[in-house]
Design an enzyme around this catalytic site. Structure first.
Site, short mmCIF file in Angstrom:
data_model
loop_
_atom_site.label_atom_id
_atom_site.label_comp_id
_atom_site.label_asym_id
_atom_site.label_seq_id
_atom_site.Cartn_x
_atom_site.Cartn_y
_atom_site.Cartn_z
N ASP A 14 0.86 -1.18 0.00
CA ASP A 14 0.00 0.00 0.00
C ASP A 14 0.90 1.23 0.00
OD1 ASP A 14 -1.60 2.13 0.71
OD2 ASP A 14 -2.56 1.09 2.40
N ILE A 15 0.78 2.06 -1.02
CA ILE A 15 1.70 3.19 -1.18
C ILE A 15 1.54 4.23 -0.06
CG2 ILE A 15 0.33 4.78 -2.63
CD1 ILE A 15 2.84 4.85 -4.54
N ASN A 28 -6.88 12.47 -11.38
CA ASN A 28 -7.71 12.78 -12.56
C ASN A 28 -7.46 14.24 -12.95
OD1 ASN A 28 -9.60 14.45 -10.91
ND2 ASN A 28 -9.96 12.46 -9.97
N GLY A 36 -9.71 4.16 -5.97
CA GLY A 36 -8.40 3.55 -6.15
C GLY A 36 -7.33 4.15 -5.26
N VAL A 37 -6.14 4.29 -5.81
CA VAL A 37 -5.00 4.78 -5.02
C VAL A 37 -5.22 6.25 -4.65
CG1 VAL A 37 -3.53 5.37 -7.02
CG2 VAL A 37 -2.48 4.74 -4.86
N ASP A 38 -5.89 7.00 -5.50
CA ASP A 38 -6.19 8.41 -5.24
C ASP A 38 -7.02 8.54 -3.95
OD1 ASP A 38 -6.37 11.13 -5.72
OD2 ASP A 38 -7.85 10.98 -7.33
N SER A 125 -2.78 4.22 -14.09
CA SER A 125 -3.76 3.89 -15.16
C SER A 125 -4.21 2.43 -15.21
CB SER A 125 -3.24 4.27 -16.57
OG SER A 125 -3.41 5.65 -16.81
N GLY A 127 -5.88 0.65 -13.09
CA GLY A 127 -7.09 0.31 -12.33
C GLY A 127 -8.31 0.82 -13.08
N TYR A 129 -8.73 3.28 -14.97
CA TYR A 129 -8.47 3.72 -16.34
C TYR A 129 -8.15 2.57 -17.30
CZ TYR A 129 -8.67 8.72 -15.11
OH TYR A 129 -9.08 9.98 -14.72
N1 AR6 Z 1 -1.40 1.62 -2.97
C1 AR6 Z 1 -0.83 1.33 -4.16
N2 AR6 Z 1 -1.54 1.05 -5.27
C2 AR6 Z 1 -2.89 1.05 -5.17
C3 AR6 Z 1 -3.57 1.34 -3.97
C4 AR6 Z 1 -2.77 1.64 -2.83
N3 AR6 Z 1 -3.31 1.93 -1.65
N4 AR6 Z 1 -4.90 1.25 -4.21
C5 AR6 Z 1 -5.05 0.90 -5.51
N5 AR6 Z 1 -3.84 0.77 -6.10
P1 AR6 Z 1 -6.41 3.40 -9.90
P2 AR6 Z 1 -6.08 4.76 -12.49
C6 AR6 Z 1 -3.48 0.40 -7.48
O1 AR6 Z 1 -7.76 2.91 -10.24
O2 AR6 Z 1 -6.32 3.48 -13.19
C7 AR6 Z 1 -9.30 7.45 -9.45
O3 AR6 Z 1 -10.67 7.57 -9.19
C8 AR6 Z 1 -4.50 -0.35 -8.30
O4 AR6 Z 1 -4.46 -1.76 -7.99
O5 AR6 Z 1 -6.15 3.91 -8.54
O6 AR6 Z 1 -4.92 5.61 -12.91
C9 AR6 Z 1 -8.69 8.78 -9.93
O7 AR6 Z 1 -9.29 9.88 -9.29
C10 AR6 Z 1 -3.99 -0.09 -9.72
O8 AR6 Z 1 -3.02 -1.06 -10.10
O9 AR6 Z 1 -5.91 4.59 -10.90
C11 AR6 Z 1 -8.97 8.75 -11.39
O10 AR6 Z 1 -10.28 9.19 -11.67
C12 AR6 Z 1 -3.30 1.27 -9.61
O11 AR6 Z 1 -3.26 1.58 -8.21
C13 AR6 Z 1 -8.84 7.28 -11.74
O12 AR6 Z 1 -9.13 6.56 -10.53
C14 AR6 Z 1 -4.00 2.38 -10.33
O13 AR6 Z 1 -5.40 2.22 -10.21
C15 AR6 Z 1 -7.44 6.93 -12.16
O14 AR6 Z 1 -7.40 5.60 -12.60
#
Ligand code: AR6
Length: 185
Positions: A14-15, A28, A36-38, A125, A127, A129
């Protein structure tokens, strides 16, 4: 692995628990926070991060895909968060890989401007995206290696670049790909 004295690692985790100078967020265009991570970064870091995102939004109207912006890290154990906006995967013919590569480069440049010695990237991207994980991993690793090789050691603040993989598929892909680069170095 080690490129020009910069250590590149991949870890499953977990970052928001990562300790160092800069945590990169997969945000975004409006820097609004989301899932997600955001979502995890904003929840763990507290409202100070969103407050600074709102100021950036007011000043420059957010970020285009590929761009990056720097804020405080709130309660997280890092000095800064760099919010970058990954491409939404639409089949690959819209230059998505080039935009993803630009996310990593913009983030490294911004972190370098703060003289950061360490930086952690999520798998941008891959997750919400929907960018294919294998191509995203290859793009991320190649961009980081190119960036390091393109800067002489005297002009390089980084000691450590960590890819933090949250899901098993990404963790395995990164381990494989970093091993591959190590073997062919
Ligand atoms: N630590 C590390 N990686 C994580 C964590 C965490 N705690 N949680 C999820 N991931 P995503 P995107 C991974 O969906 O695809 C948001 O709503 C996850 O498994 O977070 O760039 C933004 O506001 C995946 O491999 O980001 C944007 O609207 C990776 O993080 C949109 O999602 C990225 O997944 C961005 O989508």
């Amino acid at each position: 692995m080690n490129v020009n004295n910069v250590v590149i690692t991949s870890t499953k985790g977990d970052i928001t628990k990562w300790q160092g100078d800069v945590i990169v967020n997969a945000s975004n265009s409006g820097l609004f926070g989301g899932g997600g991570v955001d979502g995890a970064i904003h929840r763990a870091g507290g409202p100070q991060i969103a407050e600074e995102c709102a100021m950036i939004r007011q000043k420059q109207g957010g970020c285009l895909p590929g761009e990056a912006a720097l804020t405080n890290a709130g309660k997280l154990p890092a000095r800064y968060i760099i919010h970058t906006v990954g491409p939404i995967w639409k089949g690959g013919s819209g230059g998505e890989a080039a935009i993803l590569s630009k996310c990593y480069r913009s983030s490294l440049e911004l972190a370098y401007a703060q003289e950061a010695q360490s930086i952690a990237f999520p798998n941008i991207s891959t997750g919400i995206y929907r960018f294919p994980k294998a191509l995203a991993g290859k793009t991320a690793i190649e961009t980081v290696i190119e960036y390091i090789k393109g800067h002489p050691s005297s002009d390089m603040s980084f000691r450590r670049i960590d890819f933090i993989c949250y899901d098993n598929e990404n963790a395995e892909l990164y381990e494989e790909q970093l091993n591959l680069y190590n073997d062919h170095k």
